[in-house]
Design an enzyme around this catalytic site. Structure first.
Site, PDB file in Angstrom:
ATOM      1  CE  LYS B  72      24.910  89.002  50.711  1.00 43.08           C
ATOM      2  NZ  LYS B  72      23.994  88.094  50.033  1.00 43.08           N
ATOM      3  CB  THR B  74      19.593  96.200  54.940  1.00 45.30           C
ATOM      4  OG1 THR B  74      18.973  96.291  53.662  1.00 45.30           O
ATOM      5  CG2 THR B  74      18.874  97.088  55.913  1.00 45.30           C
ATOM      6  NE  ARG B  95      27.694  92.140  46.156  1.00 45.09           N
ATOM      7  CZ  ARG B  95      26.766  91.203  46.155  1.00 45.09           C
ATOM      8  NH1 ARG B  95      26.733  90.317  45.187  1.00 45.09           N
ATOM      9  NH2 ARG B  95      25.869  91.140  47.117  1.00 45.09           N
ATOM     10  CE  LYS B 106      17.615  90.471  45.749  1.00 41.32           C
ATOM     11  NZ  LYS B 106      19.016  90.240  46.020  1.00 41.32           N
ATOM     12  CB  ALA B 274      27.133  86.060  43.724  1.00 34.01           C
ATOM     13  CG  PHE B 302      24.211  84.221  45.544  1.00 33.22           C
ATOM     14  CD1 PHE B 302      23.170  85.111  45.260  1.00 33.22           C
ATOM     15  CD2 PHE B 302      24.819  83.582  44.471  1.00 33.22           C
ATOM     16  CE1 PHE B 302      22.756  85.354  43.950  1.00 33.22           C
ATOM     17  CE2 PHE B 302      24.414  83.822  43.161  1.00 33.22           C
ATOM     18  CZ  PHE B 302      23.381  84.709  42.907  1.00 33.22           C
ATOM     19  CG  PHE B 383      11.115  90.805  58.612  1.00 34.54           C
ATOM     20  CD1 PHE B 383      12.474  90.565  58.482  1.00 34.54           C
ATOM     21  CD2 PHE B 383      10.400  91.176  57.478  1.00 34.54           C
ATOM     22  CE1 PHE B 383      13.114  90.692  57.258  1.00 34.54           C
ATOM     23  CE2 PHE B 383      11.026  91.310  56.248  1.00 34.54           C
ATOM     24  CZ  PHE B 383      12.379  91.066  56.137  1.00 34.54           C
ATOM     25  CD1 TRP B 411      14.757  97.826  55.954  1.00 33.92           C
ATOM     26  CD2 TRP B 411      13.020  97.914  57.373  1.00 33.92           C
ATOM     27  NE1 TRP B 411      13.629  98.081  55.215  1.00 33.92           N
ATOM     28  CE2 TRP B 411      12.545  98.142  56.057  1.00 33.92           C
ATOM     29  CE3 TRP B 411      12.104  97.918  58.434  1.00 33.92           C
ATOM     30  CZ2 TRP B 411      11.200  98.380  55.774  1.00 33.92           C
ATOM     31  CZ3 TRP B 411      10.755  98.153  58.151  1.00 33.92           C
ATOM     32  CH2 TRP B 411      10.323  98.381  56.834  1.00 33.92           C
TER      33      TRP B 411
END
Lengths: 558, 558
Positions: B72, B74, B95, B106, B274, B302, B383, B411
């Site tokens: 999200k 990215t 955020r 993470k 969240a 989320f 991906f 990305w």
């Protein structure tokens, strides 16, 4: 006279980039600004100054203080401004304030009256975030310890012998003694623990003694965080936590630059406790200031028996810093208190009490001159209630000491009120070569080091300790820590370990209650008497009065 | 491809003052710089923008995520850069990262690959100190509570009913459940307590919903910190702590400005959990961005069942913000996971699993279009392992939804890789008027609000709770909190409360385990399933790899 915060809020600040350029010759590109009036100085730039000559270093210390303090910070600011007024290129170096006293009882630590550093509110609150970085680095290490134990305890921590506490920058007595890890398997192993205030963290002491990022990292790795069941030490480096801690401290390690009310440069960086740590601002800030100024005025914590001793025996010994003179701050009020006057009656003339109380000042002056080998000037921080008779008596009683006494009015008048002090200090530096020395040598045994401090400086007859403590000291000596300096934690109110024993007590006994190894800070903490590493808030804390008014302006901060 | 930190360290950043002036028209004098590449924007300046028209607000949300997240942040960065590339004046709102995941598992939260915000290391570490300020404000209130009780407890706190925890920005399981106040009279009264991670603090939620300093102060005063023995609430305002808390938050409340790798403006401000909070950046940052840009891209926490719902029903409801469109981020990998594929086999083509897993995306798209009333674009975060057959199948399966599907390569390619997404979003905003609506109305009873969320969005058949919880909800309703919105805390991995129930489960039961009042944040937290407000570190935490190399450069941060 307006309040400190009113004076500070009416200050005519210059942009910090202008102060840095005009007063220190430091260009904008070497500064990290934090707002327009605070900045950090790049470590690469500091490295580039190595070949420059150093300015002259002046230590501001004090007599044994009353609970209100005698005005060391205010005098440091006033003297710095006064030196600039008489044409010297001077900077000051102070410690960063802790939020504990700000929200508790004592208030901020940015000077007072017309001798303050600004922006006062920012400096007293988050400033540039150094204390938060130190708290996070400290608490990351704590989390890594309990996490390591939870996931198998390969290093073999004895849960009863964990030597690392968590910290918070708050006076919070409920956290002094706690049990963590309750609630079952997922939360780890229950054990006794506690929080200290952030200024008491060994990370703070390390931060203030580190001479570079790599020195910082090496010291962090050496921290002893606990012991195995057979009492072998486990280090932060064994947990592989020192790298991440150094990352958290990377920006914080850059010295902070702000300004005085008279727009002169002030370095404010680091703030270790003056009892269980050494109570001086960072080595990096002091060294940087000395490269950029001809005179640097700095302060040490508490009275000259504690703060100045640690400045000499810990900070200077380790860093190679060498002061040229000391200023000892005294007040007529405090001298009367040391002569037996009641705290509530210090504003009344009392020649008898003053006469007796001068003994405290005399002992400190003798210590500074004879045991630290420094020329010494006495700065009387003037109060409205001081009488001519009192000031005359003091001069007379002190006449046989080779330590000029100067009455200072910087609180009411700013740098102008300390010009005579500035002239006197410059003069004594020019005329009296410093014969700087340590109170003990590196290779003296630990026990003898404590004895040297206690008998030479405190006037004690002997040092005592029960056999358990003696055993611990012996073990530290045998474990290769014998060359470390001593950091005495005792009350600041007396030369003895009894805060009620004012004046200049002699032939008392200094009992060592506890010994702690600060392997990363590279000193041995010797705790004499009760020592609080997490203060509490008073019934009506300052926090109750601190507020934002309807215009968003801070009120109630002092 | 180089690592995120390598890309970030090679970024060609512009001075933030230049970005602010060129891209937003904000002059230097309205900025508080934090170094040369981060700044805070003055609240007075923000007030002066009130009469300007708002730009268009685009919400980036996601399908139910896998543990790695679907990208999200990215995508928010990539879309922002792409909008600028196609000639739109666009900003993004994110955020702030928490140190818990940074040192835990993470990693950071500044985007990834060629769609990042910079300076990445600073943003992921202390940034401008906001989280530390929030932690200190939270912990000051905690200290004031225990101090009040220690000094007489005039407000009559029931020690068993204190509703305020301390916080630290660290994953530290040992602090989840503790006993404080041990050690005797001087340390207060022993009681059970615990620490949360700072993002879980109600102060964080308040900070992110406050529209001004005075609104912030009013909300802080309303926090319910505990109850008397007869269960009457005691507020932070009763302790007179809200003023000092607001003072601590004063600077933090100014929105932070940084830049993307492509030098476009990024507002990064606030970061509430969240689950037990609403998971969106600050209202002040979003409103400011809308005044200064034609398009503002922002993200919620989320998946779209949690973050987007709270964005709509809490953040937008309270602030008046109105989004024009939503982008839902999905990955082929995650859709296969929702179709039953094993986490370890997501890089292998699996048309069967994909075909089944699309149900998760379909439910979220329907929710966004039908229940939030927003035009919706699906962004497939590409991906390398995605196959043509998989992408074709997805297009075919989604063809009957009025939600264009765009494959994005930001990305790997930066903004260029999201240009098609940008065109599609601009197009849908131009052609499809938003019919924005809430999931429930203010005046619906609390129980009905939970039921509306559960049945409309989660596909649940009913909401259940034992009589104690029903009683608490009834009491909140009767105590004047019935008009508050609901903040559901449940697993992000499923529409149900069982993280293992992937895809689009239906007819499940949503059981309410706990209810919490956030009186200052002005919402009711409804906890369904196990909810962790203090994470733990894994056996090998990221902290072990994070280090400074011999040149003082940060390594191991990702």
């Amino acid at each position: 006279m307006p309040s400190d915060i009113e004076i500070a809020q009416h200050a005519k600040m210059r942009r910090i980039t202008d102060v840095a350029l005009d007063k220190l010759g430091v260009a904008d590109e070497y500064l990290d600004p934090y707002g327009h009036y605070m900045a950090k100085i790049s470590l690469d730039y500091i490295d580039s100054l190595a070949d420059r000559p150093d300015g002259k270093l002046i230590l501001v210390t004090a007599i044994s203080p009353t609970p209100a303090g005698e005005g060391k910070t205010t005098t440091t600011v006033g003297l710095g401004d006064a030196l600039n007024r008489i044409g010297k290129k001077a900077s000051i170096c102070l410690r960063e304030p802790s939020l504990g006293p700000v929200f508790g009882m004592k208030g901020g630590a940015a000077g007072g009256g017309y001798s303050q550093v600004v922006p006062m509110e920012d400096i007293n609150l988050h400033f540039t975030g150094d204390f938060s970085a130190i708290a996070l680095a400290n608490n990351l290490l704590a989390a890594l310890i309990d996490n390591h134990i939870h996931h198998g305890n390969e290093l073999g921590f004895d849960l009863r012998r964990i030597a690392w506490k968590r910290v918070v920058d708050m006076n919070d007595r409920a956290l002094r003694q706690i049990v963590v890890g309750l609630g079952g398997v997922a939360n780890g192993f229950p054990r006794e623990d506690g929080f200290d205030i952030v200024v008491a963290s060994e990370v703070m002491a390390i931060f203030c003694l580190a001479t570079s990022i790599s020195d910082l990292k090496n010291r962090l790795a050496k921290i002893v965080v606990g012991y195995t069941r057979d009492q072998k030490p486990i280090h932060a480096g064994d947990l592989n936590g020192h790298g991440a801690m150094a990352v958290l401290l990377k920006n914080a390690l850059k010295p902070n630059l702000v300004q005085t009310l008279e727009n002169n440069p002030a370095f404010i960086h680091g703030g270790p406790f003056a009892n269980i740590a050494h109570g001086c601002n960072s080595v990096l800030a002091t060294k940087t200031a000395l490269k950029l100024s001809d005179y640097v005025v700095t302060e040490a914590g508490f009275g000259a028996d504690l703060g100045a001793e640690k400045f000499v025996d810990i900070k200077c010994r380790k860093s190679g810093l060498r002061p040229q003179a000391a200023v000892i701050v005294a007040t007529i009020r405090a001298l009367k208190y040391h002569g037996g006057a009641d705290l509530k009656e210090l504003n009344t003339e009392n020649l008898d009490a003053l006469s007796k109380g001068v003994a405290n000042l005399e002992r400190h002056v003798n210590n500074i001159r004879n045991h630290y080998g420094l020329p010494c000037v006495v700065a009387i921080n003037h109060f409205t209630f001081d009488t001519i008779a009192e000031l005359d008596l003091l001069q007379k009683k002190m006449a046989h000491h080779e330590a000029p006494i100067v009455v200072c009015r910087h609180w009411a008048e700013g740098g102008k009120g300390a010009e005579e002090l500035a002239h006197t200090v410059v003069d004594i530096i020019d005329k009296t070569p410093s014969d700087f020395r340590f109170v003990y040598e590196d290779d003296a045994p630990l026990w003898d080091k404590v004895t040297a401090i206690a008998t030479k400086l405190y006037g004690a007859s002997e040092v005592t300790a029960d056999s358990k403590i003696r055993g611990q000291i012996k073990k530290l000596q045998e474990s290769g820590y014998g060359h470390y300096p001593i950091c005495v934690a005792k009350t600041q109110y007396s030369f003895s370990t009894d805060p009620k024993l004012r004046g200049a007590p002699s032939h008392h006994e200094i009992n060592i209650r506890e010994v702690r190894l600060a392997a990363g800070a590279e000193f041995i903490v010797v705790i004499c008497g009760d020592m609080m590493t997490m203060p509490g808030l008073p019934k009506v804390p300052s926090a109750n009065a601190i507020d934002l008014d309807e215009n968003g302006k801070i009120v109630g901060l002092f």
